[in-house]
Design a protein around this motif. Structure first.
Motif, mmCIF file in Angstrom:
data_model
loop_
_atom_site.group_PDB
_atom_site.id
_atom_site.type_symbol
_atom_site.label_atom_id
_atom_site.label_comp_id
_atom_site.label_asym_id
_atom_site.label_seq_id
_atom_site.Cartn_x
_atom_site.Cartn_y
_atom_site.Cartn_z
ATOM 1 N N LEU A 1 -38.981 -3.972 -4.632
ATOM 2 C CA LEU A 1 -37.909 -4.909 -4.290
ATOM 3 C C LEU A 1 -38.245 -5.660 -2.999
ATOM 4 O O LEU A 1 -38.086 -6.882 -2.918
ATOM 5 C CB LEU A 1 -36.590 -4.156 -4.119
ATOM 6 N N GLY A 2 -38.707 -4.916 -1.995
ATOM 7 C CA GLY A 2 -39.056 -5.561 -0.736
ATOM 8 C C GLY A 2 -40.224 -6.506 -0.871
ATOM 9 O O GLY A 2 -40.225 -7.604 -0.284
ATOM 10 N N GLU A 3 -41.236 -6.117 -1.646
ATOM 11 C CA GLU A 3 -42.408 -6.969 -1.841
ATOM 12 C C GLU A 3 -42.058 -8.273 -2.552
ATOM 13 O O GLU A 3 -42.701 -9.306 -2.345
ATOM 14 C CB GLU A 3 -43.465 -6.209 -2.644
ATOM 15 N N ALA A 4 -41.012 -8.245 -3.391
ATOM 16 C CA ALA A 4 -40.599 -9.447 -4.112
ATOM 17 C C ALA A 4 -39.841 -10.425 -3.224
ATOM 18 O O ALA A 4 -39.649 -11.587 -3.602
ATOM 19 C CB ALA A 4 -39.734 -9.059 -5.315
ATOM 20 N N GLY A 5 -39.384 -9.970 -2.054
ATOM 21 C CA GLY A 5 -38.663 -10.855 -1.140
ATOM 22 C C GLY A 5 -37.222 -10.471 -0.915
ATOM 23 O O GLY A 5 -36.489 -11.177 -0.207
ATOM 24 N N PHE A 6 -36.767 -9.363 -1.489
ATOM 25 C CA PHE A 6 -35.396 -8.901 -1.277
ATOM 26 C C PHE A 6 -35.275 -8.155 0.047
ATOM 27 O O PHE A 6 -36.214 -7.482 0.491
ATOM 28 C CB PHE A 6 -34.971 -7.950 -2.403
ATOM 29 N N ALA A 7 -34.105 -8.252 0.661
ATOM 30 C CA ALA A 7 -33.709 -7.357 1.738
ATOM 31 C C ALA A 7 -32.958 -6.195 1.092
ATOM 32 O O ALA A 7 -31.961 -6.406 0.401
ATOM 33 C CB ALA A 7 -32.822 -8.083 2.744
ATOM 34 N N VAL A 8 -33.430 -4.970 1.295
ATOM 35 C CA VAL A 8 -32.956 -3.837 0.511
ATOM 36 C C VAL A 8 -32.143 -2.868 1.362
ATOM 37 O O VAL A 8 -32.536 -2.506 2.474
ATOM 38 C CB VAL A 8 -34.142 -3.078 -0.129
ATOM 39 N N GLU A 9 -31.008 -2.456 0.819
ATOM 40 C CA GLU A 9 -30.182 -1.394 1.405
ATOM 41 C C GLU A 9 -29.985 -0.326 0.332
ATOM 42 O O GLU A 9 -29.741 -0.637 -0.836
ATOM 43 C CB GLU A 9 -28.832 -1.948 1.855
ATOM 44 N N GLU A 10 -30.082 0.919 0.729
ATOM 45 C CA GLU A 10 -29.885 2.049 -0.191
ATOM 46 C C GLU A 10 -28.608 2.781 0.179
ATOM 47 O O GLU A 10 -28.416 3.173 1.336
ATOM 48 C CB GLU A 10 -31.081 2.987 -0.120
ATOM 49 N N VAL A 11 -27.712 2.953 -0.778
ATOM 50 C CA VAL A 11 -26.433 3.617 -0.527
ATOM 51 C C VAL A 11 -26.335 4.833 -1.434
ATOM 52 O O VAL A 11 -26.626 4.753 -2.628
ATOM 53 C CB VAL A 11 -25.245 2.656 -0.792
ATOM 54 N N VAL A 12 -25.922 5.936 -0.877
ATOM 55 C CA VAL A 12 -25.720 7.168 -1.626
ATOM 56 C C VAL A 12 -24.225 7.346 -1.864
ATOM 57 O O VAL A 12 -23.419 7.224 -0.937
ATOM 58 C CB VAL A 12 -26.291 8.374 -0.865
ATOM 59 N N VAL A 13 -23.851 7.621 -3.110
ATOM 60 C CA VAL A 13 -22.440 7.783 -3.466
ATOM 61 C C VAL A 13 -22.263 9.095 -4.212
ATOM 62 O O VAL A 13 -23.211 9.605 -4.818
ATOM 63 C CB VAL A 13 -21.945 6.601 -4.334
ATOM 64 N N PRO A 14 -21.063 9.666 -4.203
ATOM 65 C CA PRO A 14 -20.834 10.906 -4.955
ATOM 66 C C PRO A 14 -21.052 10.684 -6.447
ATOM 67 O O PRO A 14 -20.717 9.637 -6.990
ATOM 68 C CB PRO A 14 -19.368 11.233 -4.661
ATOM 69 N N ALA A 15 -21.609 11.691 -7.109
ATOM 70 C CA ALA A 15 -21.831 11.592 -8.546
ATOM 71 C C ALA A 15 -20.515 11.629 -9.303
ATOM 72 O O ALA A 15 -20.402 11.051 -10.386
ATOM 73 C CB ALA A 15 -22.745 12.723 -9.017
ATOM 74 N N TYR A 16 -19.529 12.286 -8.733
ATOM 75 C CA TYR A 16 -18.212 12.369 -9.350
ATOM 76 C C TYR A 16 -17.209 12.690 -8.257
ATOM 77 O O TYR A 16 -17.583 13.078 -7.142
ATOM 78 C CB TYR A 16 -18.169 13.419 -10.474
ATOM 79 N N ALA A 17 -15.944 12.509 -8.552
ATOM 80 C CA ALA A 17 -14.908 12.726 -7.549
ATOM 81 C C ALA A 17 -14.967 14.159 -7.030
ATOM 82 O O ALA A 17 -14.955 15.111 -7.813
ATOM 83 C CB ALA A 17 -13.535 12.436 -8.151
ATOM 84 N N GLY A 18 -15.049 14.302 -5.711
ATOM 85 C CA GLY A 18 -15.095 15.616 -5.093
ATOM 86 C C GLY A 18 -16.474 16.221 -4.975
ATOM 87 O O GLY A 18 -16.625 17.328 -4.448
ATOM 88 N N ALA A 19 -17.505 15.507 -5.451
ATOM 89 C CA ALA A 19 -18.864 16.039 -5.380
ATOM 90 C C ALA A 19 -19.309 16.184 -3.933
ATOM 91 O O ALA A 19 -19.081 15.308 -3.106
ATOM 92 C CB ALA A 19 -19.827 15.140 -6.140
ATOM 93 N N LYS A 20 -19.976 17.303 -3.616
ATOM 94 C CA LYS A 20 -20.474 17.552 -2.268
ATOM 95 C C LYS A 20 -21.992 17.398 -2.184
ATOM 96 O O LYS A 20 -22.509 16.881 -1.195
ATOM 97 C CB LYS A 20 -20.063 18.953 -1.818
ATOM 98 N N THR A 21 -22.677 17.864 -3.187
ATOM 99 C CA THR A 21 -24.144 17.813 -3.153
ATOM 100 C C THR A 21 -24.729 16.955 -4.258
ATOM 101 O O THR A 21 -25.870 16.501 -4.146
ATOM 102 C CB THR A 21 -24.735 19.228 -3.258
ATOM 103 N N ASP A 22 -23.987 16.715 -5.342
ATOM 104 C CA ASP A 22 -24.486 15.890 -6.439
ATOM 105 C C ASP A 22 -24.185 14.427 -6.129
ATOM 106 O O ASP A 22 -23.018 14.047 -5.961
ATOM 107 C CB ASP A 22 -23.839 16.290 -7.765
ATOM 108 N N THR A 23 -25.220 13.618 -6.043
ATOM 109 C CA THR A 23 -25.064 12.233 -5.632
ATOM 110 C C THR A 23 -25.845 11.302 -6.534
ATOM 111 O O THR A 23 -26.761 11.709 -7.242
ATOM 112 C CB THR A 23 -25.551 12.048 -4.178
ATOM 113 N N HIS A 24 -25.455 10.050 -6.508
ATOM 114 C CA HIS A 24 -26.175 8.981 -7.162
ATOM 115 C C HIS A 24 -26.595 7.961 -6.113
ATOM 116 O O HIS A 24 -26.131 7.995 -4.969
ATOM 117 C CB HIS A 24 -25.310 8.321 -8.235
ATOM 118 N N CYS A 25 -27.445 7.056 -6.520
ATOM 119 C CA CYS A 25 -28.020 6.081 -5.600
ATOM 120 C C CYS A 25 -27.753 4.670 -6.120
ATOM 121 O O CYS A 25 -27.833 4.426 -7.332
ATOM 122 C CB CYS A 25 -29.519 6.333 -5.480
ATOM 123 N N ILE A 26 -27.401 3.775 -5.230
ATOM 124 C CA ILE A 26 -27.249 2.364 -5.563
ATOM 125 C C ILE A 26 -28.103 1.559 -4.598
ATOM 126 O O ILE A 26 -27.963 1.698 -3.372
ATOM 127 C CB ILE A 26 -25.776 1.913 -5.484
#
Length: 271
Positions: free
Chosen positions: A236-261
Motif C-alpha cells: 500500500l505504501g509503495e503504491a503511494g497511499f498513506a497507511v494507518e492500521e487500526v485494531v478493533v474488537p472481533a466481537y462485542a466484549g472481546a478482550k484478546t480476539d481482534t480484527h484489523c482494518i
C-alpha cells in the motif's frame, strides 16, 4: 507503519470457536421459518445447525448459509466468514472511514454484500447526497438478503442511496478513475484470495494501484482483515497511499480476539 486504538492488543487470527455466530442471545427479530432446511450439524451446546442454502463459487467450493436458533452464519467449508451476532468490526469498516474524511458525502464502493452490516453502517455515517454501490459476486448472496436474511437487513436495501450490483468488485474498481470517496473491502478474511484465487488481484501491486486510480484525491481505501499482513501494508505504501492500521474488537466484549482494518489514503495532490 500505522496506529492502533489505545487499548489495542496484538492481532491474532481468531479461531472459528471465538468467532462463531452460534450464540444463544438473539439481538434481531425472529427469523423466518425455513421448513425445508436440512440438519447440517450441531453446535457445541447441542443446538441443531440447519443448512438454509448454499452458493457455488466460480472456482469451486460453496458458501453455506447456516442457522442455529435465531443466529445465522455464512461459511466457506468449516471457516466462518461472518455471523449475524458478531458484526462490530464490519460496521467499524465504514464508521472509522467516515470519521477520517472531512465531509463524507461522496460516492462509496463496498466490495461484498455479506449480511449488510458494512452497508448499513455506511448509510448511517454518510450524508444524504451520498451514493453507496455494493458489488456482490454471487447472486445467491443477494437473494439471501431479500429472503432468509431479510430480517437482518431490515430497511437497508430500500434506502434510495444504496445500489447492489451483481459484479466482481475488482472489475468495478478497474473501470473507475478519480471517482470514489471511499472503497471498503471485506471480500476475504484478509488481503489474499481466500474465497477464490482471483481475489488476489485486489491485493497485489497492480490491484492496489488500480484502487488508487479509482479514488478521488483525498479518498480512502479500507480493507478488513482477520489477521495482520506486513507485506500488504508495505505494498500500500509503495503504491503511494498513506497507511494507518487500526485494531478493533472481533466481537462485542472481546478482550484478546481482534480484527484489523487498514486505512489507505490517497494524497490530495495525487492524480
Amino acid at each position: 507503519m500505522g496506529q492502533s486504538l489505545p487499548d489495542a492488543r496484538p492481532i491474532t487470527r481468531p479461531t472459528p470457536a471465538a468467532r462463531t455466530a452460534y450464540r444463544l442471545a438473539p439481538r434481531q427479530p425472529a427469523p423466518p421459518r425455513c421448513a425445508d432446511a436440512a440438519l447440517h450439524s450441531r453446535s457445541d451446546e447441542g443446538e441443531p445447525i440447519y443448512l438454509i442454502d448454499s452458493a457455488p463459487l466460480p472456482e469451486g467450493g460453496r458458501l453455506l448459509l447456516l442457522r442455529c436458533g435465531a443466529d445465522f452464519s455464512i461459511q466457506l467449508d468449516d471457516e466462518e466468514l461472518m455471523g449475524s451476532m458478531d458484526h462490530v468490526s464490519e460496521e467499524a469498516l465504514a464508521t472509522i472511514v467516515a470519521g477520517r474524511l472531512p465531509d463524507p458525502d461522496g460516492p462509496i464502493l463496498i466490495g461484498g454484500l455479506g449480511m449488510g452490516f458494512t452497508l448499513g453502517a455506511a448509510l448511517d455515517a454518510w450524508g444524504s447526497e451520498t451514493r453507496v454501490e455494493v458489488a456482490e459476486l454471487l447472486p445467491e448472496v443477494i437473494a439471501w438478503a431479500k429472503g432468509p436474511l431479510a430480517h437482518v437487513f431490515g430497511e437497508t436495501l430500500a434506502d434510495p442511496r444504496a445500489t447492489v450490483t451483481l459484479a466482481d468488485v475488482h472489475d468495478v474498481i478497474a473501470g473507475a478513475s478519480d471517482h470514489y470517496e471511499a472503497i471498503l473491502l471485506d471480500v476475504d478474511n484478509g488481503p489474499d484470495g481466500f474465497i477464490r484465487d482471483a481475489n488476489d488481484r485486489l491485493y497485489c501491486n497492480w490491484g492496489i494501484r488500480s484502487a488508487l486510480k479509482a479514488l478521488r484525491p483525498g479518498g480512502m481505501l479500507a480493507v478488513w482483515s482477520a489477521y495482520p499482513d506486513e507485506g500488504f501494508v508495505a505494498r500500500l505504501g509503495e503504491a503511494g497511499f498513506a497507511v494507518e492500521e487500526v485494531v478493533v474488537p472481533a466481537y462485542a466484549g472481546a478482550k484478546t480476539d481482534t480484527h484489523c482494518i487498514w486505512l489507505a489514503s490517497k494524497p490530495l495532490g495525487a492524480g
